[in-house]
Design a protein around this motif. Structure first.
Motif, PDB file in Angstrom:
ATOM      1  N   PHE A  86     -20.171  12.418   8.291  1.00  0.00           N
ATOM      2  CA  PHE A  86     -21.000  11.386   8.883  1.00  0.00           C
ATOM      3  C   PHE A  86     -20.760  10.007   8.294  1.00  0.00           C
ATOM      4  CE2 PHE A  86     -23.343  15.193   9.965  1.00  0.00           C
ATOM      5  CZ  PHE A  86     -23.736  14.944  11.259  1.00  0.00           C
ATOM      6  N   SER A  87     -20.208   9.936   7.095  1.00  0.00           N
ATOM      7  CA  SER A  87     -20.035   8.635   6.453  1.00  0.00           C
ATOM      8  C   SER A  87     -18.780   7.943   6.965  1.00  0.00           C
ATOM      9  CB  SER A  87     -19.961   8.792   4.934  1.00  0.00           C
ATOM     10  OG  SER A  87     -18.838   9.552   4.578  1.00  0.00           O
ATOM     11  N   GLN A  88     -18.725   6.639   6.768  1.00  0.00           N
ATOM     12  CA  GLN A  88     -17.558   5.883   7.194  1.00  0.00           C
ATOM     13  C   GLN A  88     -16.370   6.242   6.329  1.00  0.00           C
ATOM     14  OE1 GLN A  88     -18.654   1.793   7.042  1.00  0.00           O
ATOM     15  NE2 GLN A  88     -19.782   1.898   8.955  1.00  0.00           N
ATOM     16  N   ALA A  89     -15.181   6.114   6.876  1.00  0.00           N
ATOM     17  CA  ALA A  89     -13.961   6.497   6.181  1.00  0.00           C
ATOM     18  C   ALA A  89     -13.544   5.494   5.125  1.00  0.00           C
ATOM     19  CB  ALA A  89     -12.830   6.684   7.189  1.00  0.00           C
ATOM     20  N   GLY A  90     -14.256   4.428   4.969  1.00  0.00           N
ATOM     21  CA  GLY A  90     -13.889   3.412   3.992  1.00  0.00           C
ATOM     22  C   GLY A  90     -13.838   2.063   4.662  1.00  0.00           C
ATOM     23  N   LYS A  91     -14.469   1.119   4.046  1.00  0.00           N
ATOM     24  CA  LYS A  91     -14.541  -0.216   4.619  1.00  0.00           C
ATOM     25  C   LYS A  91     -13.222  -0.948   4.386  1.00  0.00           C
ATOM     26  CE  LYS A  91     -17.278  -4.400   4.412  1.00  0.00           C
ATOM     27  NZ  LYS A  91     -18.311  -5.117   3.697  1.00  0.00           N
ATOM     28  N   ILE A  92     -12.707  -1.589   5.436  1.00  0.00           N
ATOM     29  CA  ILE A  92     -11.472  -2.346   5.313  1.00  0.00           C
ATOM     30  C   ILE A  92     -11.677  -3.430   4.256  1.00  0.00           C
ATOM     31  CG2 ILE A  92     -11.917  -4.067   7.099  1.00  0.00           C
ATOM     32  CD1 ILE A  92      -8.963  -3.556   7.999  1.00  0.00           C
ATOM     33  N   GLY A  93     -10.666  -3.662   3.454  1.00  0.00           N
ATOM     34  CA  GLY A  93     -10.761  -4.640   2.381  1.00  0.00           C
ATOM     35  C   GLY A  93     -11.269  -4.039   1.085  1.00  0.00           C
ATOM     36  N   SER A  94     -11.141  -2.705   0.947  1.00  0.00           N
ATOM     37  CA  SER A  94     -11.636  -2.046  -0.263  1.00  0.00           C
ATOM     38  C   SER A  94     -10.716  -0.898  -0.664  1.00  0.00           C
ATOM     39  CB  SER A  94     -13.047  -1.500  -0.029  1.00  0.00           C
ATOM     40  OG  SER A  94     -13.013  -0.421   0.889  1.00  0.00           O
ATOM     41  N   LEU A  95     -10.845  -0.465  -1.912  1.00  0.00           N
ATOM     42  CA  LEU A  95     -10.085   0.700  -2.373  1.00  0.00           C
ATOM     43  C   LEU A  95     -10.482   1.959  -1.610  1.00  0.00           C
ATOM     44  CD1 LEU A  95      -9.898   0.222  -6.243  1.00  0.00           C
ATOM     45  CD2 LEU A  95      -8.045   0.032  -4.586  1.00  0.00           C
ATOM     46  N   GLY A 117       7.941  -9.828   1.765  1.00  0.00           N
ATOM     47  CA  GLY A 117       7.082  -9.512   0.627  1.00  0.00           C
ATOM     48  C   GLY A 117       5.708 -10.144   0.713  1.00  0.00           C
ATOM     49  N   TYR A 118       5.656 -11.427   1.025  1.00  0.00           N
ATOM     50  CA  TYR A 118       4.355 -12.093   1.097  1.00  0.00           C
ATOM     51  C   TYR A 118       3.525 -11.537   2.250  1.00  0.00           C
ATOM     52  CZ  TYR A 118       0.666 -15.500   1.312  1.00  0.00           C
ATOM     53  OH  TYR A 118      -0.575 -16.083   1.340  1.00  0.00           O
ATOM     54  N   LYS A 119       4.165 -11.225   3.373  1.00  0.00           N
ATOM     55  CA  LYS A 119       3.460 -10.647   4.519  1.00  0.00           C
ATOM     56  C   LYS A 119       2.881  -9.280   4.141  1.00  0.00           C
ATOM     57  CE  LYS A 119       4.178  -9.627   9.418  1.00  0.00           C
ATOM     58  NZ  LYS A 119       5.148  -9.588  10.512  1.00  0.00           N
ATOM     59  N   MET A 120       3.674  -8.480   3.416  1.00  0.00           N
ATOM     60  CA  MET A 120       3.217  -7.166   2.966  1.00  0.00           C
ATOM     61  C   MET A 120       2.017  -7.328   2.028  1.00  0.00           C
ATOM     62  SD  MET A 120       4.367  -3.880   3.425  1.00  0.00           S
ATOM     63  CE  MET A 120       6.103  -3.929   3.731  1.00  0.00           C
ATOM     64  N   LEU A 121       2.129  -8.258   1.067  1.00  0.00           N
ATOM     65  CA  LEU A 121       1.029  -8.511   0.132  1.00  0.00           C
ATOM     66  C   LEU A 121      -0.219  -8.951   0.891  1.00  0.00           C
ATOM     67  CD1 LEU A 121      -0.212  -8.917  -2.687  1.00  0.00           C
ATOM     68  CD2 LEU A 121       0.831 -11.201  -2.711  1.00  0.00           C
ATOM     69  N   HIS A 135      -5.669  -7.654   2.677  1.00  0.00           N
ATOM     70  CA  HIS A 135      -6.630  -7.531   3.786  1.00  0.00           C
ATOM     71  C   HIS A 135      -7.159  -6.102   3.891  1.00  0.00           C
ATOM     72  CE1 HIS A 135      -8.448  -7.932   7.747  1.00  0.00           C
ATOM     73  NE2 HIS A 135      -7.692  -6.932   8.158  1.00  0.00           N
ATOM     74  N   TRP A 136      -6.256  -5.109   3.834  1.00  0.00           N
ATOM     75  CA  TRP A 136      -6.654  -3.714   4.000  1.00  0.00           C
ATOM     76  C   TRP A 136      -7.377  -3.151   2.785  1.00  0.00           C
ATOM     77  CZ3 TRP A 136      -1.144  -2.117   5.872  1.00  0.00           C
ATOM     78  CH2 TRP A 136      -0.978  -2.464   7.222  1.00  0.00           C
ATOM     79  N   TYR A 137      -6.834  -3.399   1.585  1.00  0.00           N
ATOM     80  CA  TYR A 137      -7.285  -2.685   0.387  1.00  0.00           C
ATOM     81  C   TYR A 137      -8.027  -3.558  -0.616  1.00  0.00           C
ATOM     82  CZ  TYR A 137      -3.526   0.105   2.404  1.00  0.00           C
ATOM     83  OH  TYR A 137      -2.701   0.788   3.263  1.00  0.00           O
ATOM     84  N   GLY A 138      -8.226  -4.818  -0.306  1.00  0.00           N
ATOM     85  CA  GLY A 138      -8.935  -5.706  -1.212  1.00  0.00           C
ATOM     86  C   GLY A 138      -8.023  -6.217  -2.317  1.00  0.00           C
ATOM     87  N   THR A 139      -8.625  -6.901  -3.277  1.00  0.00           N
ATOM     88  CA  THR A 139      -7.867  -7.468  -4.386  1.00  0.00           C
ATOM     89  C   THR A 139      -7.232  -6.355  -5.209  1.00  0.00           C
ATOM     90  OG1 THR A 139      -9.415  -9.308  -4.465  1.00  0.00           O
ATOM     91  CG2 THR A 139      -8.025  -8.983  -6.385  1.00  0.00           C
ATOM     92  N   LEU A 186      -0.694  -3.847  -8.245  1.00  0.00           N
ATOM     93  CA  LEU A 186      -1.100  -2.440  -8.299  1.00  0.00           C
ATOM     94  C   LEU A 186      -2.526  -2.292  -7.782  1.00  0.00           C
ATOM     95  CD1 LEU A 186      -0.522   0.496  -9.305  1.00  0.00           C
ATOM     96  CD2 LEU A 186      -1.527  -0.205 -11.481  1.00  0.00           C
ATOM     97  N   TRP A 187      -2.712  -1.365  -6.850  1.00  0.00           N
ATOM     98  CA  TRP A 187      -4.038  -0.934  -6.409  1.00  0.00           C
ATOM     99  C   TRP A 187      -4.184   0.496  -6.923  1.00  0.00           C
ATOM    100  CZ3 TRP A 187      -0.910  -4.093  -3.721  1.00  0.00           C
ATOM    101  CH2 TRP A 187      -1.455  -5.246  -3.143  1.00  0.00           C
ATOM    102  N   ASP A 188      -5.215   0.751  -7.699  1.00  0.00           N
ATOM    103  CA  ASP A 188      -5.372   2.048  -8.358  1.00  0.00           C
ATOM    104  C   ASP A 188      -6.748   2.613  -8.048  1.00  0.00           C
ATOM    105  OD1 ASP A 188      -5.146   4.240  -9.999  1.00  0.00           O
ATOM    106  OD2 ASP A 188      -4.781   3.109 -11.838  1.00  0.00           O
ATOM    107  N   SER A 189      -6.782   3.669  -7.237  1.00  0.00           N
ATOM    108  CA  SER A 189      -8.041   4.354  -6.941  1.00  0.00           C
ATOM    109  C   SER A 189      -7.980   5.752  -7.550  1.00  0.00           C
ATOM    110  CB  SER A 189      -8.266   4.431  -5.426  1.00  0.00           C
ATOM    111  OG  SER A 189      -7.457   5.416  -4.839  1.00  0.00           O
ATOM    112  N   ARG A 190      -9.039   6.503  -7.387  1.00  0.00           N
ATOM    113  CA  ARG A 190      -9.084   7.852  -7.966  1.00  0.00           C
ATOM    114  C   ARG A 190      -8.062   8.791  -7.340  1.00  0.00           C
ATOM    115  NH1 ARG A 190     -15.101   7.653  -6.919  1.00  0.00           N
ATOM    116  NH2 ARG A 190     -14.216   8.315  -4.972  1.00  0.00           N
TER     117      ARG A 190
END
Length: 195
Positions: free
Chosen positions: A28-37, A121-125, A130-134, A147-151
């Motif tokens: 029932f929960s959202q799959a993850g808010k855009i702009g976040s880990l 590279g800049y476009k990818m960044l 936008h998708w995964y946040g800072t 580096l984006w590091d989640s669990r």
């Protein structure tokens, strides 16, 4: 009147708790808010490749061993394949890859290596921000490494002015932990058998 109110109170409390539990369950929960880990964890890969999952039949048909036919597993018992699309691979929202490599362990995807022209590279960044946040870390202030590091998912993005290609590496944290535990166990067995 008061007796009826007290009779219905426990029922309402129980129903309220059940509704709250359902809203917080994965279905029932959202799959993850855009702009976040959380969105990185929910997406769990890129370009139709999902970390921890098996390759689809279509993907398998377009794969070759990276080290030639009959490639042997690496030191971690993983096999790396190169994905050969007929043309540049469209990832998502205008991003393209020059090629993709997939590293598997027991037929499950551990790593997804996305190679792209450095000028993207800049476009990818920008898309990743936008998708995964800072990003959670920038190992070197003087290099374009993020580096984006989640669990459950790690993402490393690197593009240098001196290189023709940039790379984004998606890594399954649970599978990497399992591989590391297996390697530690093997090393312990090897050391104890040599005593």
């Amino acid at each position: 009147m008061k007796a009826k109110l007290f009779c219905y109170l426990p029922y309402r409390v129980v129903m309220g708790l059940l509704i709250i539990m359902c809203l917080h369950s994965p279905g029932f929960s959202q799959a993850g808010k855009i702009g976040s880990l959380a969105y990185l964890r929910a997406r769990n890969g890129i370009g139709g490749f999902n970390l921890g999952g098996l390759l689809t039949g279509e993907q398998e048909q377009a794969l070759t061993y990276i080290d030639g036919e009959g490639s042997k597993p690496d030191a971690d018992s993983c096999v790396t394949y190169e994905y050969h699309p007929d043309k540049q691979l469209e990832l998502e929202e205008g991003l393209t890859a020059t090629h993709i490599c997939v590293r598997t362990w027991q037929n499950k995807i551990v790593n997804i290596y996305v190679f792209f022209n450095r000028n993207q590279g800049y476009k990818m960044l920008s898309k990743f921000l936008h998708w995964y946040g800072t990003f959670t870390a920038k190992p070197n202030d003087y290099q374009d490494v993020y580096l984006w590091d989640s669990r459950t998912v790690k993402l490393l993005l690197s593009y240098h002015p001196d290189d023709d290609q940039g790379i984004a590496v998606f890594t399954s944290v649970p599978l990497t932990n399992t591989i590391n535990a297996q390697n530690a166990k093997r090393l312990t067995q090897l050391l104890t058998s040599n005593e």
